[in-house]
Scaffold this active site. Structure first.
Site, short mmCIF file in Angstrom:
data_model
loop_
_atom_site.label_atom_id
_atom_site.label_comp_id
_atom_site.label_asym_id
_atom_site.label_seq_id
_atom_site.Cartn_x
_atom_site.Cartn_y
_atom_site.Cartn_z
N HIS A 169 0.79 -1.23 0.00
CA HIS A 169 0.00 0.00 0.00
C HIS A 169 0.82 1.28 0.00
O HIS A 169 0.26 2.37 0.00
CB HIS A 169 -0.96 0.00 1.19
CG HIS A 169 -0.28 -0.15 2.53
ND1 HIS A 169 -0.96 -0.02 3.72
CD2 HIS A 169 1.02 -0.40 2.87
CE1 HIS A 169 -0.14 -0.20 4.73
NE2 HIS A 169 1.07 -0.42 4.24
N HIS A 170 2.16 1.17 0.03
CA HIS A 170 3.00 2.37 -0.02
C HIS A 170 3.44 2.72 -1.45
O HIS A 170 4.17 3.71 -1.63
CB HIS A 170 4.23 2.21 0.86
CG HIS A 170 3.92 2.02 2.32
ND1 HIS A 170 3.06 2.84 3.01
CD2 HIS A 170 4.37 1.09 3.20
CE1 HIS A 170 2.98 2.43 4.27
NE2 HIS A 170 3.76 1.36 4.41
N ALA A 171 3.05 1.92 -2.42
CA ALA A 171 3.40 2.23 -3.81
C ALA A 171 2.42 3.24 -4.39
O ALA A 171 1.21 3.04 -4.33
CB ALA A 171 3.41 0.96 -4.65
N ASN A 201 -0.63 5.11 2.33
CA ASN A 201 -0.49 6.42 1.67
C ASN A 201 -0.51 6.32 0.15
O ASN A 201 -1.10 7.17 -0.54
CB ASN A 201 0.79 7.12 2.14
CG ASN A 201 2.06 6.30 1.94
OD1 ASN A 201 2.01 5.07 1.81
ND2 ASN A 201 3.19 6.97 1.94
#
Length: 300
Positions: free
Chosen positions: A119-121, A162
């Site tokens: 989920h940080h990509a 993010n």
């Protein structure tokens, strides 16, 4: 039958020095087989995802730079991994596993990926050990193929999603919900459709009270027809990075809350494992394993 995406490349493609706690990707299926929660028939080896599916989410310039390993030093440093062709292929296969698990969920109610939850990509860059955002790729695949109209992403990893928030900013067919540590990574948060930030030291009672207070309201407001669940276990009190204080039972109750609600509303759900960084690998495996036990109990 519950179908679970898994490949030996999930762990073996990682560079030296990054294999703990990533060895969980081999130990978790071994545990699930040993205890009888799953059999070999439950597992499938995901295909490499077609490039056109990836480009529904990621910028083509970024993806070309990634494939050619032509990222700048600062871009590589932000991902946390030294780049290699094996690592990139791993990320593409993990994303394929989430997409295929979602398709299985349409027919069986639930599908799962031993890895995923990256989920940080962002659309155009990687961060925090995430190169491609399998959550976003899966949601866009379902929507583009008209397999879903409204996708809810429930992200309960201790770190805010993010990248997912940035990708779906302003979208009305995807609702991003992130419940995470207020002071934890990333220090610069993006804005999800709903962010619920919790203080350091949050334990079972407060965590479950907040989750049970907000999730039914999201379901009523958004009326999703598909759910993607990022069930990271870095909320454990034993986690070296999480700074929260959930017990193993607290994590089990969290997962039971999400899966039971999806089943009650007859919403297919795809689960991916997310983070977990406890010093003892046993704590990570125990926490991850129980969501598979719950899936079998609730759905089959």
């Amino acid at each position: 039958m519950l179908k679970v995406a898994w490949s030996e490349s999930y762990a073996h493609s990682l560079p030296p020095g990054h294999r703990f706690p990533m060895e969980k990707y081999n130990l978790l299926p071994e545990q699930l087989l040993y205890e009888g929660t799953l059999t070999q028939d439950n597992f499938f080896v995901p295909d490499l995802l077609d490039e056109n599916v990836i480009l529904t989410t990621h910028d083509p310039i970024y993806f070309d730079k990634l494939k050619s390993q032509n990222l700048t030093r600062s871009e590589i440093r932000a991902t946390g991994f030294p780049l290699s062709q094996e690592l990139i292929q791993r990320e593409i296969q993990i994303a394929g596993g989430s997409v295929q698990a979602a398709v299985f969920a349409l027919n069986h109610g639930i599908g799962m990926n031993i890895a995923g939850g990256t989920h940080h990509a962002f659309t155009d860059r990687g961060e925090g050990f995430c190169l491609l955002n399998d959550l976003a790729i899966t949601a866009n695949f379902l929507l583009k193929k008209h397999l879903a109209k409204r996708v809810l992403i429930v992200d309960l990893d201790v770190h805010q999603g993010n990248g997912t928030a940035q990708i779906f900013r302003g979208r009305h067919d995807v609702f991003t919900f992130s419940m995470h540590g207020e002071k934890n990574y990333p220090h610069r948060k993006e804005q999800s459709h709903l962010d619920l930030a919790l203080p350091d030291g949050t334990g079972d009672d407060l965590y479950l009270k907040r989750l049970n207070g907000v999730l039914p309201k999201i379901m009523e407001y958004f009326s999703p027809d598909f759910m993607i669940y990022q069930c990271g276990v870095d909320v454990l009190s034993s986690d070296q990075l999480g700074r929260m204080a959930l017990s193993q039972e607290g994590v089990r109750q969290r997962d039971k809350t999400v899966l039971t609600m999806a089943k009650r509303h007859q919403i297919p759900v795809m689960c991916c494992m997310g983070g977990g960084y406890s010093k003892r690998i046993k704590d990570i495996i125990d926490a991850h394993a129980q969501v598979f036990r719950l899936a079998q109990e609730i759905y089959f």
